[in-house]
Design a protein around this motif. Sequence first.
Motif, short mmCIF file in Angstrom:
data_model
loop_
_atom_site.label_atom_id
_atom_site.label_comp_id
_atom_site.label_asym_id
_atom_site.label_seq_id
_atom_site.Cartn_x
_atom_site.Cartn_y
_atom_site.Cartn_z
N ALA A 76 0.91 -1.21 0.10
CA ALA A 76 -0.16 -0.15 -0.20
C ALA A 76 0.97 1.13 0.06
O ALA A 76 0.51 2.48 -0.67
CB ALA A 76 -1.05 0.04 1.27
N SER A 483 -10.26 -3.31 -8.60
CA SER A 483 -9.05 -2.78 -7.76
C SER A 483 -9.81 -1.59 -6.87
O SER A 483 -10.20 -0.74 -6.96
CB SER A 483 -8.12 -1.81 -8.57
OG SER A 483 -7.15 -1.27 -7.52
N ASN A 485 -7.95 0.55 -5.12
CA ASN A 485 -7.17 1.66 -5.48
C ASN A 485 -7.95 2.62 -6.32
O ASN A 485 -7.70 3.70 -6.29
CB ASN A 485 -5.70 1.59 -5.92
CG ASN A 485 -5.26 0.74 -5.17
OD1 ASN A 485 -5.31 0.54 -3.70
ND2 ASN A 485 -3.95 0.01 -5.82
#
Length: 617
Positions: A76, A483, A485
Amino acid sequence: MAANLHYLHFPDQILQTKFQSKQFKPVIRSKTNGHCVVSCLSSSNGRGPGGLDDGVKSVEKLLEEKRRVDLSAGIASGKFTVKKLSFPLQLRNNLLKLGIPKVVVESLLKWTGSLEDYPRIPEAKGSISALQNEAFFLALYELYLTYGGIFRLTFGPKSFLIVSDPSIAKHILKDNPKAFSKGILAEILDFVMGKGLIPADGEIWRRRRRAVVPALHQKFVSAMISLFGESTDRLCKKLDDAASDGEDVEMESLFSRLTLDIIGKAVFNYDFDSLKVDTGIVEAVYTVLREAEDRSVAPIPFWEIPIWKDISPKLKKVNAALKLINDTLDDLIAICKRMVDEEELNFHEEYMNEQDPSILHFLLASGDDVSSKQLRDDLMTMLIAGHETSAAVLTWTFYLLVKEPSVMSKLQNEVDSVLGDRFPTIEDMKKLKYTTRVINESLRLYPQPPVLIRRSMEDDLLGDYPIKRGEDIFISVWNLHRSPNHWEDPDKFNPERWPLDGPNPNETNQNFSYLPFGGGPRKCIGDMFATFETVGAVAMLVRRFDFQMALGAPPVEMTTGATIHTTKGLNMTVTRRRRPPIIPTLEPTVQVGSLLNIPEVKTVLGQNDEVSSASPS
Ligand code: HEM
């Protein structure tokens, strides 16, 4: 059923227990040049030798969990995927910026040994059996959460690069596409597609793309809308019978037949009529399709084993099916050629024969060589590309819809007010905005195909990592589309995430986090065709029927072929809707190009002079 919903909706949780912690055990192995290199030890159960007492086991488990948490935190924070540029890398980039040719810069760095200083790609090692029991893209998702946007997956001597980073996907597909071929995909599909548009590379691909793309012009796509309506109407009749008889229906196979009927007419003006009859040709098409799918997930190319390929009953059946399809294609080409010879040909950009608007007719009228194997290869390619993908989109869209009644009811409201009880027209496509968002979102959650395959043809840099020529690469569209993200609540089916008045989402406006039709010069040529086809079919079906999972239906799980299939079908109970449809007022005709903010269908020269079906909006 509830258990399955978890399976489909929370692959990460499933895989944490089922896959990652068992077959692939991540450890931080060493440091190279200040950067941690991650590898994965494969062990039978991932917990070390047997015979340890429970206390030791639980300590091991705790340590493993801690290692995993540390690893995830490291990922991360960008520790493994976003590396600080080393001096040689900075030097390389600066020399390139000065305009020094790449080959000179790379040779210089190689000569000075500086390339050794490049960061190394995180690596997961394991046994191929770890991937065999489930849809492999689910396993890749869990590995992605651990190893990041690019990692190497190694099975014995064989390794693949798994890409889930949008900027690396963009590099491969759009910025440097000439450096990548279709690799394994071309090898697997050779028996059925030969050098057709999907597997072809280099000059053959360039020439054929220029020949085929113009056939899918605006007028052709508009003409196809009524075909979509007529074909879907046949499916509606079938569902109507099932509703009357109180019989459940298996929707996946019905969608497969619907899209086969549509693509047969669109590509070579052939009516498979597969929703009604099971002719030999329909069976032959399915035999060949299943074989292509089996080959795409086979651990070894059994079809190349010398004696086996001559005696295997399965391969004999496949060869007989191929012969039947090829003979049928030859007949269709001959019929079409006669039509072209008899007409007073006035060939132009938007040429279309009203009786036979097919892609084949366009190609022959444009002067394509009738006798060429290339023409057959391209026709077969389009038949397969345009059939399985659309069927899978419809299957998963209905699966998602029955689980989200609020989306279904919003969708039905829109369709009632736009369509009433008639076939969709090209004008309706602009107005069916929510329906289009449902398809956009379904394609995000269930991309078809879930991975794109490439092979590097030269040394290159992916992100900060140097790669050699000959690397097999899987771009995981599944990972990009789910994802955490890039997406809020990534596993949620939420068509509202795309504003109705916003642009139609595509790879360009989503920065390669969303690429349902690929991207760059090899982007799908049937994107608008497929969007209208699926929007039209969904609209007609939900207008007439309500859908529910059938009582006692087998769990809906996923399996991988070229596209995502269910393992045991999609069994539904279909009932006629009680609410009478509202008849809308028609507005004046609009141009296809302005619809849905989808770019106009016209032949454009893409970057590097490649022909692409549409310019990005
Ligand atoms: C919803 C349906 C469809 C989806 C999701 C879809 C998806 C895709 C994707 C992702 C690619 C890029 C593959 C890659 O880069 O490796 C592609 C390529 C392609 N698609 Fe589609 N497709 C669909 C429908 C169609 C239809 C209806 C046709 C034909 C009329 C078609 C013909 C092709 C061809 C020929 C290519 C290869 C293009 C090239 O390499 O130049 N597709 N498709």
